[in-house]
Design a protein around this motif. Structure first.
Motif, PDB file in Angstrom:
ATOM      1  N   HIS A 177       0.922  -1.162   0.057  1.00  0.00           N
ATOM      2  CA  HIS A 177       0.047  -0.189  -0.007  1.00  0.00           C
ATOM      3  C   HIS A 177       0.921   1.292   0.028  1.00  0.00           C
ATOM      4  O   HIS A 177       2.058   1.068   0.342  1.00  0.00           O
ATOM      5  CB  HIS A 177      -0.734  -0.012   1.213  1.00  0.00           C
ATOM      6  CG  HIS A 177      -0.052  -0.085   2.590  1.00  0.00           C
ATOM      7  ND1 HIS A 177       0.345  -1.324   3.092  1.00  0.00           N
ATOM      8  CD2 HIS A 177       0.317   0.944   3.297  1.00  0.00           C
ATOM      9  CE1 HIS A 177       0.863  -1.099   4.249  1.00  0.00           C
ATOM     10  NE2 HIS A 177       0.953   0.349   4.456  1.00  0.00           N
TER      11      HIS A 177
ATOM     12  N   GLU B  99       1.104   4.491   2.050  1.00  0.00           N
ATOM     13  CA  GLU B  99       0.681   4.802   3.497  1.00  0.00           C
ATOM     14  C   GLU B  99      -0.318   5.978   3.353  1.00  0.00           C
ATOM     15  O   GLU B  99      -0.451   6.947   2.992  1.00  0.00           O
ATOM     16  CB  GLU B  99       1.775   5.165   4.322  1.00  0.00           C
ATOM     17  CG  GLU B  99       1.638   5.539   5.812  1.00  0.00           C
ATOM     18  CD  GLU B  99       1.448   4.033   6.482  1.00  0.00           C
ATOM     19  OE1 GLU B  99       1.941   2.945   5.630  1.00  0.00           O
ATOM     20  OE2 GLU B  99       1.016   3.754   7.473  1.00  0.00           O
TER      21      GLU B  99
ATOM     22  N   HIS C 295       4.660  -0.336  -0.019  1.00  0.00           N
ATOM     23  CA  HIS C 295       5.312  -1.207   1.101  1.00  0.00           C
ATOM     24  C   HIS C 295       4.212  -2.262   1.747  1.00  0.00           C
ATOM     25  O   HIS C 295       3.078  -1.895   1.666  1.00  0.00           O
ATOM     26  CB  HIS C 295       6.114  -0.449   1.966  1.00  0.00           C
ATOM     27  CG  HIS C 295       5.247   0.492   2.965  1.00  0.00           C
ATOM     28  ND1 HIS C 295       4.729   1.546   2.680  1.00  0.00           N
ATOM     29  CD2 HIS C 295       4.619   0.042   4.116  1.00  0.00           C
ATOM     30  CE1 HIS C 295       3.768   1.928   3.602  1.00  0.00           C
ATOM     31  NE2 HIS C 295       3.994   1.324   4.500  1.00  0.00           N
TER      32      HIS C 295
ATOM     33  N   ARG D 283       7.653   3.857  13.698  1.00  0.00           N
ATOM     34  CA  ARG D 283       7.351   4.470  12.651  1.00  0.00           C
ATOM     35  C   ARG D 283       7.431   5.795  12.697  1.00  0.00           C
ATOM     36  O   ARG D 283       6.504   6.178  13.488  1.00  0.00           O
ATOM     37  CB  ARG D 283       6.164   3.595  12.035  1.00  0.00           C
ATOM     38  CG  ARG D 283       5.711   4.095  10.866  1.00  0.00           C
ATOM     39  CD  ARG D 283       4.363   3.744  10.379  1.00  0.00           C
ATOM     40  NE  ARG D 283       3.284   3.929  11.016  1.00  0.00           N
ATOM     41  CZ  ARG D 283       2.016   3.543  10.798  1.00  0.00           C
ATOM     42  NH1 ARG D 283       1.857   2.525   9.893  1.00  0.00           N
ATOM     43  NH2 ARG D 283       0.927   4.017  11.593  1.00  0.00           N
TER      44      ARG D 283
END
Ligand SMILES: NC(=[NH2+])NCCC[C@H](N)C(=O)O
Ligand SMILES: O=C(O)CCC(=O)C(=O)O
Ligand SMILES: [Fe+2]
Length: 351
Positions: free
Chosen positions: A146, A148, A288, A306
């Motif tokens: 996808h 993000e 990713h 993240r």
């Protein structure tokens, strides 16, 4: 992949900076730290700054790996079972500061009011009960590749992932469009808002906290978007197939979408991140995801941090409470994008 590896001398220099900052600030969410992070980032070694600068300016690759930062597996404590609940305050402060300063050379970190309690520094770890959902806290379920926050016009330019622990070598995945170019007719269709997208579950589950997702999910209608944009000869990406579909009764959109997903499937590579490694995925150039794995829930689980990084904080001013605020609090921009003229109007002269 674009890469930079810290030399022994670089590691000493990095620790000189983060040790000093870790003594002065409680952590990366601290206002005073945030106000000056972009200044402190210039104290990182020049080879690292230079590699990040190239990544930002030249767009040499869909992803960049920074390696060589040492992580002490004992000192960071056990992998928490829930996000944002580490055993002791500050156990990963140095790791987070290093990661945050690297990110600050690409842009400004942003957070979402609807995600992980509006923190900027997210945890990526398996949560009991989430094994089979499409969230980064899942384990047995593959995280489909996808972009993000593809649904949101203020989504990040870069997604940073720093590995703290990954004993089973579970791969993060990523893919870029690569060569040869997709057929021009396909690109033309993918440049039109003929694809319906919904926000992913990580935003919908917000009010349900870290418990099993569901419950109070907000019903957000699907919105038509283009999945490619920018330069037709080297397009930027916006697909998230798990949460999107081509407009019904639009065979050309379906065909083009199938070609795009087949290309990205074929280009998907696995990167089993090792402790201390930082992966920056260019959220315009690459998608990713993550391979499935079996969670342990014993304190030794895979654990990443993240960051979402934007190159232009200003563009989201209508979603933030002040110029320096980094938390995007409203979905107003999504509503505005939804109110655009429909794709049928926009494409009346197109393909
Ligand atoms: N196809 C997807 N968008 N899957 C969900 C990805 C993970 C999600 N962004 C999260 O923070 O949990
Ligand atoms: O677990 C990973 O390696 C990546 C997860 C992911 O897609 C994310 O957190 O955005
Ligand atoms: Fe992701």
């Amino acid at each position: 992949m674009h890469q930079v590896s810290l030399s022994a001398r670089d590691v000493d220099d990095v620790f000189a900076v983060v040790d000093e900052l870790a003594g002065r600030f409680p952590g990366v969410e601290d206002e005073a730290f945030l106000d000056e992070a972009a200044v402190f980032a210039h104290e990182l070694p020049r080879a690292l700054r230079s590699a990040l600068n190239t990544m930002r300016l030249g767009e040499p690759a869909g992803a960049m790996l920074v390696s060589g930062f040492p992580v002490d597996d004992v000192a960071i404590g056990r992998t928490p079972v829930y996000r944002g609940r580490q055993e002791a305050a500050g156990v990963t402060r140095r790791e987070e500061m290093f990661f945050f300063l690297c990110g600050a050379l690409l842009g400004d970190a942003i957070g979402w009011a609807t995600q992980q309690d509006a923190r900027l520094m997210h945890d990526v770890l398996p949560i009991p009960g989430h094994e089979n959902v499409q969230l980064n806290s899942a384990s047995e379920m593959e995280i489909w590749w996808h972009v993000e926050d593809a649904f949101h016009p203020y989504r990040a330019d870069y997604v940073g992932l720093m590995c703290l622990r990954n004993h089973d070598g579970v791969p993060t995945t990523y893919a870029a469009l690569g060569e040869p170019p997709l057929p021009a007719e396909t690109v033309e269709v993918l440049f039109q808002p003929r694809f319906l997208i919904r926000p992913d579950n990580s935003h919908l589950a917000a009010r349900a906290g870290d418990g099993p997702p569901g419950g109070e999910a907000r019903v957000v209608p699907a919105m038509p978007i283009a999945v490619l944009f920018g330069d037709r000869a080297a397009p930027y990406l916006r697909p998230d197939p798990y949460f999107m579909e081509p407009t019904p009764d639009d065979p050309r959109a379906q065909e083009a979408f199938a070609l795009l997903t087949a290309r990205l499937d074929a280009n998907l590579r696995g990167v089993p991140l090792r402790p201390g490694e930082v992966l920056f995925v260019d959220n315009y150039l690459a998608v990713h995801g993550r391979r499935p794995f079996r969670a342990r829930y014993d304190g030794r689980d895979r654990w990443l941090k993240r960051l979402n990084i934007t190159r232009d904080l200003r563009k989201s001013r209508d979603a933030r409470s002040s110029p320096a605020s980094r938390v995007l609090g409203t979905f107003g921009a999504v509503d505005q994008e939804r109110r655009r003229p429909s794709w049928t109007t926009q494409t009346s002269t197109g393909a």
